[in-house]
Write a protein that holds these residues in place. Structure first.
Motif, PDB file in Angstrom:
ATOM      1  N   ARG A  80       0.987  -1.373  -0.014  1.00  0.00           N
ATOM      2  CA  ARG A  80      -0.029   0.037   0.095  1.00  0.00           C
ATOM      3  C   ARG A  80       0.878   1.378  -0.081  1.00  0.00           C
ATOM      4  O   ARG A  80       1.989   1.166   0.593  1.00  0.00           O
ATOM      5  N   SER A  81       0.404   2.080  -0.706  1.00  0.00           N
ATOM      6  CA  SER A  81       1.085   3.738  -0.540  1.00  0.00           C
ATOM      7  C   SER A  81       0.119   4.741  -0.487  1.00  0.00           C
ATOM      8  O   SER A  81      -0.705   5.055  -1.598  1.00  0.00           O
ATOM      9  N   GLY A  82      -0.254   5.075   0.817  1.00  0.00           N
ATOM     10  CA  GLY A  82      -1.418   6.119   0.775  1.00  0.00           C
ATOM     11  C   GLY A  82      -2.777   5.462   0.570  1.00  0.00           C
ATOM     12  O   GLY A  82      -3.385   4.438   0.853  1.00  0.00           O
ATOM     13  N   GLU A  83      -3.127   6.476  -0.352  1.00  0.00           N
ATOM     14  CA  GLU A  83      -4.575   5.972  -1.074  1.00  0.00           C
ATOM     15  C   GLU A  83      -4.662   5.163  -2.164  1.00  0.00           C
ATOM     16  O   GLU A  83      -5.454   4.707  -2.965  1.00  0.00           O
ATOM     17  N   GLY A  84      -3.376   4.768  -2.369  1.00  0.00           N
ATOM     18  CA  GLY A  84      -2.936   3.837  -3.584  1.00  0.00           C
ATOM     19  C   GLY A  84      -2.221   2.505  -3.195  1.00  0.00           C
ATOM     20  O   GLY A  84      -2.102   2.068  -2.221  1.00  0.00           O
ATOM     21  N   TRP A  85      -1.479   1.989  -4.338  1.00  0.00           N
ATOM     22  CA  TRP A  85      -0.584   0.710  -4.230  1.00  0.00           C
ATOM     23  C   TRP A  85       0.634   1.050  -4.901  1.00  0.00           C
ATOM     24  O   TRP A  85       0.772   1.698  -5.836  1.00  0.00           O
ATOM     25  N   ARG A  86       1.681   0.143  -4.481  1.00  0.00           N
ATOM     26  CA  ARG A  86       2.872   0.027  -5.297  1.00  0.00           C
ATOM     27  C   ARG A  86       2.706  -1.170  -6.082  1.00  0.00           C
ATOM     28  O   ARG A  86       2.553  -2.059  -5.428  1.00  0.00           O
ATOM     29  N   VAL A  87       3.401  -1.190  -7.222  1.00  0.00           N
ATOM     30  CA  VAL A  87       3.174  -2.343  -8.392  1.00  0.00           C
ATOM     31  C   VAL A  87       4.605  -2.205  -8.832  1.00  0.00           C
ATOM     32  O   VAL A  87       5.459  -1.418  -9.425  1.00  0.00           O
ATOM     33  N   ASP A  88       5.141  -3.661  -8.974  1.00  0.00           N
ATOM     34  CA  ASP A  88       6.324  -4.229  -9.384  1.00  0.00           C
ATOM     35  C   ASP A  88       6.275  -4.221 -10.914  1.00  0.00           C
ATOM     36  O   ASP A  88       5.183  -5.395 -11.175  1.00  0.00           O
ATOM     37  N   ILE A  89       6.674  -3.733 -11.940  1.00  0.00           N
ATOM     38  CA  ILE A  89       6.354  -3.833 -13.450  1.00  0.00           C
ATOM     39  C   ILE A  89       7.688  -4.373 -13.881  1.00  0.00           C
ATOM     40  O   ILE A  89       7.739  -4.119 -15.280  1.00  0.00           O
ATOM     41  N   GLY A  90       8.946  -4.543 -13.280  1.00  0.00           N
ATOM     42  CA  GLY A  90       9.842  -5.189 -13.740  1.00  0.00           C
ATOM     43  C   GLY A  90      11.127  -3.861 -14.110  1.00  0.00           C
ATOM     44  O   GLY A  90      11.965  -4.055 -14.830  1.00  0.00           O
ATOM     45  N   SER A  91      10.730  -2.703 -13.850  1.00  0.00           N
ATOM     46  CA  SER A  91      11.515  -1.516 -14.110  1.00  0.00           C
ATOM     47  C   SER A  91      12.626  -1.027 -12.952  1.00  0.00           C
ATOM     48  O   SER A  91      12.353  -1.874 -11.794  1.00  0.00           O
ATOM     49  N   ALA A  92      13.378  -0.122 -13.272  1.00  0.00           N
ATOM     50  CA  ALA A  92      14.333   0.274 -12.132  1.00  0.00           C
ATOM     51  C   ALA A  92      13.646   0.610 -10.792  1.00  0.00           C
ATOM     52  O   ALA A  92      14.020   0.247  -9.837  1.00  0.00           O
ATOM     53  N   HIS A  93      12.321   1.396 -11.090  1.00  0.00           N
ATOM     54  CA  HIS A  93      11.610   1.837  -9.711  1.00  0.00           C
ATOM     55  C   HIS A  93      10.293   1.104  -9.685  1.00  0.00           C
ATOM     56  O   HIS A  93       9.914   0.989 -10.982  1.00  0.00           O
ATOM     57  N   PRO A  94       9.600   0.977  -8.770  1.00  0.00           N
ATOM     58  CA  PRO A  94       8.077   0.425  -8.678  1.00  0.00           C
ATOM     59  C   PRO A  94       7.375   1.524  -9.279  1.00  0.00           C
ATOM     60  O   PRO A  94       7.477   2.588  -8.975  1.00  0.00           O
ATOM     61  N   ALA A  95       6.155   1.212  -9.691  1.00  0.00           N
ATOM     62  CA  ALA A  95       5.159   1.961 -10.194  1.00  0.00           C
ATOM     63  C   ALA A  95       3.894   2.489  -8.913  1.00  0.00           C
ATOM     64  O   ALA A  95       3.937   1.594  -8.476  1.00  0.00           O
ATOM     65  N   SER A  96       3.525   3.701  -9.179  1.00  0.00           N
ATOM     66  CA  SER A  96       2.447   3.921  -8.225  1.00  0.00           C
ATOM     67  C   SER A  96       1.040   3.788  -8.907  1.00  0.00           C
ATOM     68  O   SER A  96       0.947   4.237 -10.192  1.00  0.00           O
ATOM     69  N   LEU A  97       0.087   3.260  -8.040  1.00  0.00           N
ATOM     70  CA  LEU A  97      -1.256   3.129  -8.760  1.00  0.00           C
ATOM     71  C   LEU A  97      -2.121   3.816  -7.928  1.00  0.00           C
ATOM     72  O   LEU A  97      -2.328   3.247  -6.827  1.00  0.00           O
ATOM     73  N   ASP A  98      -2.914   4.855  -8.326  1.00  0.00           N
ATOM     74  CA  ASP A  98      -3.931   5.539  -7.428  1.00  0.00           C
ATOM     75  C   ASP A  98      -5.044   4.700  -7.108  1.00  0.00           C
ATOM     76  O   ASP A  98      -5.538   3.876  -8.263  1.00  0.00           O
ATOM     77  N   GLY A  99      -5.647   4.942  -5.881  1.00  0.00           N
ATOM     78  CA  GLY A  99      -7.048   4.128  -5.847  1.00  0.00           C
ATOM     79  C   GLY A  99      -8.119   4.442  -6.572  1.00  0.00           C
ATOM     80  O   GLY A  99      -9.106   3.864  -6.709  1.00  0.00           O
ATOM     81  N   LEU A 100      -8.042   5.844  -7.263  1.00  0.00           N
ATOM     82  CA  LEU A 100      -9.299   6.255  -8.230  1.00  0.00           C
ATOM     83  C   LEU A 100      -8.700   6.005  -9.856  1.00  0.00           C
ATOM     84  O   LEU A 100      -9.767   6.458 -10.549  1.00  0.00           O
ATOM     85  N   ALA A 101      -7.684   5.360 -10.021  1.00  0.00           N
ATOM     86  CA  ALA A 101      -7.421   5.010 -11.469  1.00  0.00           C
ATOM     87  C   ALA A 101      -7.958   3.868 -11.942  1.00  0.00           C
ATOM     88  O   ALA A 101      -7.626   3.024 -12.615  1.00  0.00           O
ATOM     89  N   PHE A 102      -9.464   3.840 -11.564  1.00  0.00           N
ATOM     90  CA  PHE A 102     -10.139   2.475 -12.248  1.00  0.00           C
ATOM     91  C   PHE A 102     -11.388   3.122 -12.789  1.00  0.00           C
ATOM     92  O   PHE A 102     -12.037   4.006 -12.197  1.00  0.00           O
ATOM     93  N   GLU A 103     -12.022   2.180 -13.373  1.00  0.00           N
ATOM     94  CA  GLU A 103     -13.384   2.666 -14.136  1.00  0.00           C
ATOM     95  C   GLU A 103     -14.347   2.731 -13.050  1.00  0.00           C
ATOM     96  O   GLU A 103     -14.634   1.782 -12.328  1.00  0.00           O
ATOM     97  N   GLY A 104     -14.970   3.884 -12.909  1.00  0.00           N
ATOM     98  CA  GLY A 104     -16.152   3.972 -11.821  1.00  0.00           C
ATOM     99  C   GLY A 104     -15.672   4.289 -10.403  1.00  0.00           C
ATOM    100  O   GLY A 104     -16.449   3.979  -9.710  1.00  0.00           O
ATOM    101  N   ALA A 105     -14.422   4.290 -10.078  1.00  0.00           N
ATOM    102  CA  ALA A 105     -13.617   4.136  -8.954  1.00  0.00           C
ATOM    103  C   ALA A 105     -14.091   5.881  -8.136  1.00  0.00           C
ATOM    104  O   ALA A 105     -14.012   6.615  -8.800  1.00  0.00           O
ATOM    105  N   THR A 106     -14.560   5.531  -6.918  1.00  0.00           N
ATOM    106  CA  THR A 106     -14.654   6.760  -6.225  1.00  0.00           C
ATOM    107  C   THR A 106     -14.046   6.665  -4.632  1.00  0.00           C
ATOM    108  O   THR A 106     -13.361   5.668  -4.505  1.00  0.00           O
ATOM    109  N   LYS A 107     -13.946   7.470  -3.845  1.00  0.00           N
ATOM    110  CA  LYS A 107     -13.365   7.601  -2.583  1.00  0.00           C
ATOM    111  C   LYS A 107     -14.367   6.547  -1.846  1.00  0.00           C
ATOM    112  O   LYS A 107     -13.473   5.733  -0.838  1.00  0.00           O
ATOM    113  N   ARG A 108     -15.427   5.982  -2.053  1.00  0.00           N
ATOM    114  CA  ARG A 108     -16.102   5.355  -1.266  1.00  0.00           C
ATOM    115  C   ARG A 108     -16.226   3.805  -1.799  1.00  0.00           C
ATOM    116  O   ARG A 108     -16.579   2.799  -1.214  1.00  0.00           O
ATOM    117  N   ASN A 109     -15.745   3.877  -3.426  1.00  0.00           N
ATOM    118  CA  ASN A 109     -16.053   2.635  -4.132  1.00  0.00           C
ATOM    119  C   ASN A 109     -14.783   2.305  -4.590  1.00  0.00           C
ATOM    120  O   ASN A 109     -14.431   2.690  -5.633  1.00  0.00           O
TER     121      ASN A 109
END
Length: 234
Positions: A80-109
């Motif tokens: 976890r990273s705040g309101e999102g996640w850390r993701v390993d994509i095989g690059s030199a640094h991990p990527a960040s994924l926000d919790g709202l970066a999904f279709e239809g995502a809201t703060k409650r959903n």
């Protein structure tokens, strides 16, 4: 196609120019100059371009994935990273994924993702001095369009060159396998392939064929794969 070396200038010009891995457009002082700013190669390899010359990239035999905007990747949630996640994509640094970066995502959903969850995502931001950022929806439609959590199935690693070949609609392998048995597949530009079939033996066949066709592996062509498939009980 031509071979380029780091620092070599590339004749990439288009109204809607999009640069892929291995290319960099030098900065200019004014916006007018920026449109005609020179483009140089940042790594050695084969220079490729789309039919309308709007997309340019360098195809190399790199072992480590270097994120580029708009590329699809397969990654694993590492924490976890705040309101999102850390993701390993095989690059030199991990990527960040926000919790709202999904279709239809809201703060409650928000999607319920755990450490170890597998994702099919799109690189929304990539810069050499910043961690890459991911999104799980299409940039134009804002619909999922296949992006999101990948459940079940099997993930295999291949070369970066092989992943680009599999993403080419004209490549023979996935359509050939699909003509023998039903399958689902997601290909990441970071050299990861997710496959899902109804039978384990079909998954094994897919993995074996990808390994044999991979330029870093067997380098087989379509006829060689057909010979393999004809000998198998599938």
């Amino acid at each position: 196609m031509s071979i380029v070396l780091p620092g070599e200038q590339v004749p990439a010009q288009h109204v809607n120019l999009k640069l892929g891995p291995g290319l960099l457009q030098l900065s200019s002082e004014t916006q007018q100059q920026a449109k005609s700013a020179p483009v140089i190669a940042t790594r050695s390899g084969i220079l490729n371009r789309s039919t309308n010359k709007s997309k340019w990239w360098v195809e190399g035999n790199s072992r480590r994935y270097v994120p580029a905007p708009q590329e699809s990747v397969i990654g694993v949630i590492t924490g976890r990273s705040g309101e999102g996640w850390r993701v390993d994509i095989g690059s030199a640094h991990p990527a960040s994924l926000d919790g709202l970066a999904f279709e239809g995502a809201t703060k409650r959903n928000k999607p319920s993702l755990k450490v170890g969850s597998l994702l099919y995502a799109r690189v929304s931001l990539a810069h050499k001095d910043m961690e890459p950022e991911l999104e799980c929806f299409d940039a134009q439609t804002h619909k999922a369009d296949g992006f999101g959590e990948l459940k079940d199935g099997f993930v295999l690693q291949c070369s970066l060159q092989m992943s680009r070949l599999l993403l080419d609609p004209k490549h023979f392998l996935l359509p050939l396998l699909g003509s023998h048995f039903p399958l689902e597949a997601a290909v990441g530009m970071n050299g990861k392939v997710w496959v899902s079939t109804k039978e384990i033996k079909h998954t094994i066949v897919i993995v074996r064929c990808i390994e044999e066709v991979d330029p870093d592996g067997g380098g087989m062509d379509e006829n060689d794969v057909k010979k393999i498939l004809s000998k198998l009980d599938i």
